[in-house]
Design a protein around this motif. Structure first.
Motif, short mmCIF file in Angstrom:
data_model
loop_
_atom_site.label_atom_id
_atom_site.label_comp_id
_atom_site.label_asym_id
_atom_site.label_seq_id
_atom_site.Cartn_x
_atom_site.Cartn_y
_atom_site.Cartn_z
N TYR B 188 -7.03 -3.20 -0.27
CA TYR B 188 -6.89 -3.24 1.20
C TYR B 188 -8.08 -3.99 1.76
O TYR B 188 -9.11 -4.14 1.09
CB TYR B 188 -6.76 -1.82 1.78
N LEU B 210 -2.63 -10.94 7.71
CA LEU B 210 -1.18 -10.74 7.57
C LEU B 210 -0.55 -11.95 6.89
O LEU B 210 0.27 -11.81 5.97
CB LEU B 210 -0.54 -10.50 8.94
N GLY B 213 -0.95 -11.97 3.24
CA GLY B 213 -0.21 -10.98 2.44
C GLY B 213 -0.82 -9.59 2.42
O GLY B 213 -0.38 -8.74 1.65
N TRP B 214 -1.86 -9.34 3.21
CA TRP B 214 -2.46 -8.00 3.22
C TRP B 214 -1.50 -7.00 3.87
O TRP B 214 -0.81 -7.32 4.83
CB TRP B 214 -3.80 -8.00 3.96
N THR B 215 -1.50 -5.79 3.33
CA THR B 215 -0.59 -4.75 3.85
C THR B 215 -1.34 -3.48 4.25
O THR B 215 -0.72 -2.51 4.70
CB THR B 215 0.45 -4.37 2.78
N ALA B 216 -2.65 -3.47 4.06
CA ALA B 216 -3.43 -2.28 4.40
C ALA B 216 -4.76 -2.70 5.00
O ALA B 216 -5.44 -3.58 4.47
CB ALA B 216 -3.64 -1.41 3.16
N ILE B 239 0.17 -5.05 13.06
CA ILE B 239 0.65 -4.87 11.68
C ILE B 239 2.00 -4.15 11.64
O ILE B 239 2.66 -4.13 10.60
CB ILE B 239 -0.39 -4.12 10.80
N GLU B 242 4.98 0.04 9.60
CA GLU B 242 5.12 0.29 8.15
C GLU B 242 3.83 0.08 7.38
O GLU B 242 3.56 0.76 6.40
CB GLU B 242 6.21 -0.61 7.55
N LYS B 243 3.05 -0.87 7.79
CA LYS B 243 1.83 -1.18 7.03
C LYS B 243 0.78 -0.09 7.24
O LYS B 243 0.88 0.71 8.16
CB LYS B 243 1.30 -2.57 7.42
N ASN B 373 -2.49 -12.40 -3.41
CA ASN B 373 -1.51 -11.59 -2.71
C ASN B 373 -2.00 -10.14 -2.52
O ASN B 373 -1.28 -9.19 -2.80
CB ASN B 373 -0.19 -11.61 -3.50
N ALA B 374 -3.24 -10.01 -2.05
CA ALA B 374 -3.83 -8.70 -1.76
C ALA B 374 -3.97 -7.82 -3.01
O ALA B 374 -3.89 -6.60 -2.92
CB ALA B 374 -3.05 -7.98 -0.66
#
Lengths: 410, 410
Positions: B188, B210, B213-216, B239, B242-243, B373-374
């Motif tokens: 993250y 974003l 590709g970060w999701t956290a 975000i 969902e993230k 990709n994170a």
């Protein structure tokens, strides 16, 4: 009188080669050289304050380095600046946005903070012409509370609760102060039974201590069970069943080991086991305490309890009858001021209370402790009793002092 | 190949003026200069090992001083001496009868110990021609356990229990290693929302993250509630629901305050609140955790958890599913090795597991982290990824390096 502006802060690495004769030795510190990071602050009106933090040899130079890092936070302040808002001064020393990372409020940086704070208290008390204990006794509860940083402890003790305790402590304080002036504060001795002393020395020192009126004795344990049994038996036989025996393992054991080992020593009826395990292990101490309670043996700690957050947790679950005190890592000379204040203005009780006494190196202090009949007599000289004899400091400065040049040639 | 005898240990005070742009800023560390005590050990056969401990500016010189104090314990040893009994080597560094007093195992002296140990692990892994994570993965459970000092934790985890966990971890480890080589370890980002960043910078960095590709995302909080609400709202809106959003107060609050403050931020659905209060407050964290559980908010800690005794207490009461790890206070470059090892050989799980990533200063490392990709991609160069670029070290050495001469002229 004007207190002047702090224009100098010097710090010295002072060490005494006590390990040569095993004074101070225990199960974890087998070769301690009693030492101190010794701080001298000076104001431009010529007044001075002396403070120190106790160490046991190597590593003192790191504390000295840390004191030097704190120096810029102290220089330029007047005593009035500091005492008008002592809580903020504490916060300034402990919460620097960069320096707190190497603590926070623990280890080397906190030992250094203590040495600086002790020097400031000494300066303050001298400015008032009083010993530190008397300075504290004469403060109002409001003034006392204004000196304490309640950050992280407000869930256990708020400033309002502390005020209530201290207000209650004002009742009959005059009477308790007079009592202390006459009787002194009860002490116990650790000087008979360091771990490295042979049995013969133990016997001789214990016999002398009994003759001097001591009634409570601490024995170092934890290195070897058979040795411990033999030594505890020896001391218990000499002092008889009525006098108090305490044991101290200086963090030697794991939790289960502590319970098993102390159980084996229970026949000697120790009042408590001190530092049975890591000083960080709050849950472990609780476990040991519970396991030993049926044997009538208490658990003592705090010597290396590193800050008020740890003290808070050790106290939680007990009645909040005690005002949590910041750690003043120090020696008998300093600690006597705090216990006098505690008795006169906080706890008001001597029940099950004694203060440790170690009979070494007092000759190096300008105003050494005075023990009468196993009691600390209130020191009367202005300050924190923390000023050392200048020639002692010079001789024992590490590594260039005369004493160390000699030791290193041995 | 013969590993040679350690004949040199150098340590440098390396600082980066990150505070100038508020990188790394949080509620307690408002002006951090990302820094390190950087250790280089050298053997007489010409091999070298590099290690570091992360700091944030002032105080690094104290850690440097502590590393120097540890030097005599390391010089003269061969890598074989050390690796044949790593547990004793750890004990040697942490249990010196004099030096342990200024810890024990906490603060400056423990940060210094970590820097030295990191350098030894680097030397060891290079001698084996493997990255540290792979060195660990290829060890037998017996070898791994022989590296751990179980003193003070045996009530929670014995060496036999650790062996059992590690033996279980050997099952299908080959498969997890291959998975890591392809997918990497989930990360993250903390780099979007340092406390000192203005909203516009927040928006821009979050938008870029974003796209990458970060999701956290972690947001620093704790200085001002209105600011926190505004910033968390901004990030949550960007975000989407969902993230993952996490918040970090870096020890800013008292216990009650933490519960109240985080409750106010619960509408933004943070996964956890990190370091809500003092890192020493085990009971306080338990209280906060219980109070926030109904809101679905967890409590994270450990960044300044100072040793295994503290980790033990934080873990007690939970299933013992995790092998307690010594703290390797460090940066992304180092931490990636440990999480890879954890997944492949200990936990075997990625559920609710992510590793922090901070996107600064990687260019100063010889083998910087690789993020795809994170995800952290396993480093392949032999060692601990801890070697810094020589010219960077030189320029950033405090205070005489070129960068600091320039900054100090500003």
């Amino acid at each position: 009188m004007p207190s002047g502006r702090i224009c100098g802060l010097a710090v010295k690495d002072v060490r005494f080669p006590t390990s040569l004769e095993q004074h101070g030795s225990d199960a974890m510190h087998t070769d301690p050289d009693y030492s101190a990071a010794y701080v001298i602050i000076e104001t431009d009106s010529g007044t001075r304050g002396f403070g120190l933090t106790f160490t046991v040899g190597k590593g003192t130079e790191i504390v000295v380095c840390a004191v030097q890092a704190l120096r810029p936070l102290v220089l330029g302040k007047t005593l009035d600046d500091i005492t008008a808002d002592f809580r903020s001064f504490y916060r300034l020393l402990t919460s620097d946005g960069q320096m707190r990372w190497v603590g926070p409020e623990k280890g080397v940086i906190h030992l250094a903070t203590a040495a600086v704070l002790n020097a400031v208290w000494d300066l303050w008390a001298r400015a008032e012409g009083k010993p530190v204990w008397k300075l504290l006794v004469d403060m109002t509860p409001e003034q006392l509370v204004s000196c304490i940083d309640f950050r992280y402890i407000s869930d256990a003790l708020t400033d309002q609760e502390a005020l209530d305790i201290l207000r209650k402590g004002q009742e009959s304080k005059q009477q308790r102060e007079e009592q202390m002036m006459i009787e002194g504060y009860p002490a116990y001795t650790t000087s008979c039974a360091w771990l490295g002393y042979p049995d013969q020395q133990l016997t001789q020192l214990c016999s002398q201590a009994l003759a001097d009126g001591w009634t409570a004795f601490k024995v170092k344990v934890g290195a070897d069970l058979d040795d411990d049994i033999r030594r505890c038996r020896l001391i218990r036989q000499m002092i008889g069943p009525e006098k108090i025996l305490m044991i101290d393992a200086n963090q030697r054991w794991d939790v289960g080991e502590a319970v098993a080992w102390v159980t084996r020593l229970s026949e000697f009826q120790p009042l408590w086991i001190e530092e049975p395990t890591s000083p960080d292990d709050i849950l472990g101490h609780a476990h040991i305490s519970k396991a030993l309670a049926p044997l009538g043996i208490g658990v003592a700690s705090g010597e290396q309890c590193h800050n008020r957050v740890m003290f808070k947790q050790f106290f939680l679950g007990r009645p909040r009858s005690m005002l949590m005190a910041s750690k003043f890592n120090g020696v008998c000379e300093l600690v006597q001021h705090l216990i006098l204040f505690d008795y006169i203005c906080v706890s008001g009780s001597l029940e099950k209370r004694m203060c440790e006494y170690v009979d070494h190196l007092h000759e190096h202090f300008k105003n050494p402790t005075i023990i009468h009949n196993a009691h600390y007599m209130p020191p009367m000289a202005p300050g924190f009793s923390s000023e050392m004899v200048e020639s002692s400091v010079e001789k024992h400065t590490f590594p260039q002092g005369e004493v160390w040049r000699t030791v290193n040639q041995l």
